[in-house]
Motif scaffolding. Sequence first.
Motif, PDB file in Angstrom:
ATOM      1  N   UNK A 115       0.812  -1.223   0.000  1.00  0.00           N
ATOM      2  CA  UNK A 115       0.000   0.000   0.000  1.00  0.00           C
ATOM      3  C   UNK A 115       0.847   1.275   0.000  1.00  0.00           C
ATOM      4  N   UNK A 116       1.940   1.286   0.764  1.00  0.00           N
ATOM      5  CA  UNK A 116       2.761   2.495   0.867  1.00  0.00           C
ATOM      6  C   UNK A 116       3.363   2.901  -0.464  1.00  0.00           C
ATOM      7  N   UNK A 117       3.807   1.899  -1.233  1.00  0.00           N
ATOM      8  CA  UNK A 117       4.435   2.229  -2.519  1.00  0.00           C
ATOM      9  C   UNK A 117       3.399   2.731  -3.535  1.00  0.00           C
ATOM     10  N   UNK A 118       2.149   2.259  -3.404  1.00  0.00           N
ATOM     11  CA  UNK A 118       1.096   2.804  -4.268  1.00  0.00           C
ATOM     12  C   UNK A 118       0.820   4.260  -3.898  1.00  0.00           C
ATOM     13  N   UNK A 146       2.860   6.228  -2.534  1.00  0.00           N
ATOM     14  CA  UNK A 146       4.052   7.019  -2.896  1.00  0.00           C
ATOM     15  C   UNK A 146       3.952   7.587  -4.313  1.00  0.00           C
ATOM     16  N   UNK A 147       3.238   6.888  -5.210  1.00  0.00           N
ATOM     17  CA  UNK A 147       3.119   7.395  -6.595  1.00  0.00           C
ATOM     18  C   UNK A 147       1.740   7.997  -6.852  1.00  0.00           C
ATOM     19  N   UNK A 148       1.043   8.349  -5.749  1.00  0.00           N
ATOM     20  CA  UNK A 148      -0.235   9.048  -5.910  1.00  0.00           C
ATOM     21  C   UNK A 148      -1.407   8.154  -6.238  1.00  0.00           C
TER      22      UNK A 148
END
Length: 218
Positions: A130-133, A135-137
Amino acid sequence: MKFFVDTAEVQEIRELAATGLVDGVTTNPSLIAKSGRKMAEVIAEICAITPGPVSAEVTATDYAGMLAEGRYLRDIAKNVAVKVPLTEAGLHTCRTLANEKTQVNVTLCFSANQALLAAKAGAAYVSPFVGRLDDIGQDGMAVIADIVQIYRNYPHLKTEVLVASIRHPMHLLTSAKLGAQVATLPPAVIRQLFKHPLTDRGLDAFLADWKKTGQSIL
Ligand code: G3P
């Protein structure tokens, strides 16, 4: 909800496991590299600390290599869950290992369609990041909501949603409200969960009043 600790730092795992609040551990090649230790050695040590599943990730990218590494990793300890990336070769490996009754955690998941494939491949866990998603908005928690909804439509699918790449307590809260079965949490985020200013303030007031009594319990 099961809480896994997302780290390969043995001391952190020991301390948090001692609270009885830890149900497993997840690692990945970056966390192993950060530990500075040999993978087989640190995975074996972690597996001895907690009886819960300990995710150890393959680093090959082809089917034959992943399968060989997965079979090696599962032999380190009975509570190893083999982690494979959500690629075609990774899902093929997942299917083969699941048929051999090996627990597989399919990682680097970023869409509900990918999670559906992981469930069809017999994964024990799917790890949406979830965090990496975020991170790219993109909306990481919306992906979790879709996965949970889809899995609920097909009760025969046994894959558990293991929310990963958690950045803060709100990710955990929303995941729990959505019904994800597992969250893997960096140690720092776990420690944030304990804290509330009103708890601290209330405890200080209790202890100040207790001190005035001059009593001690023991
Ligand atoms: O378990 C996956 C997790 O370690 C990835 O987290 O913070 O690198 O996106 P992060």
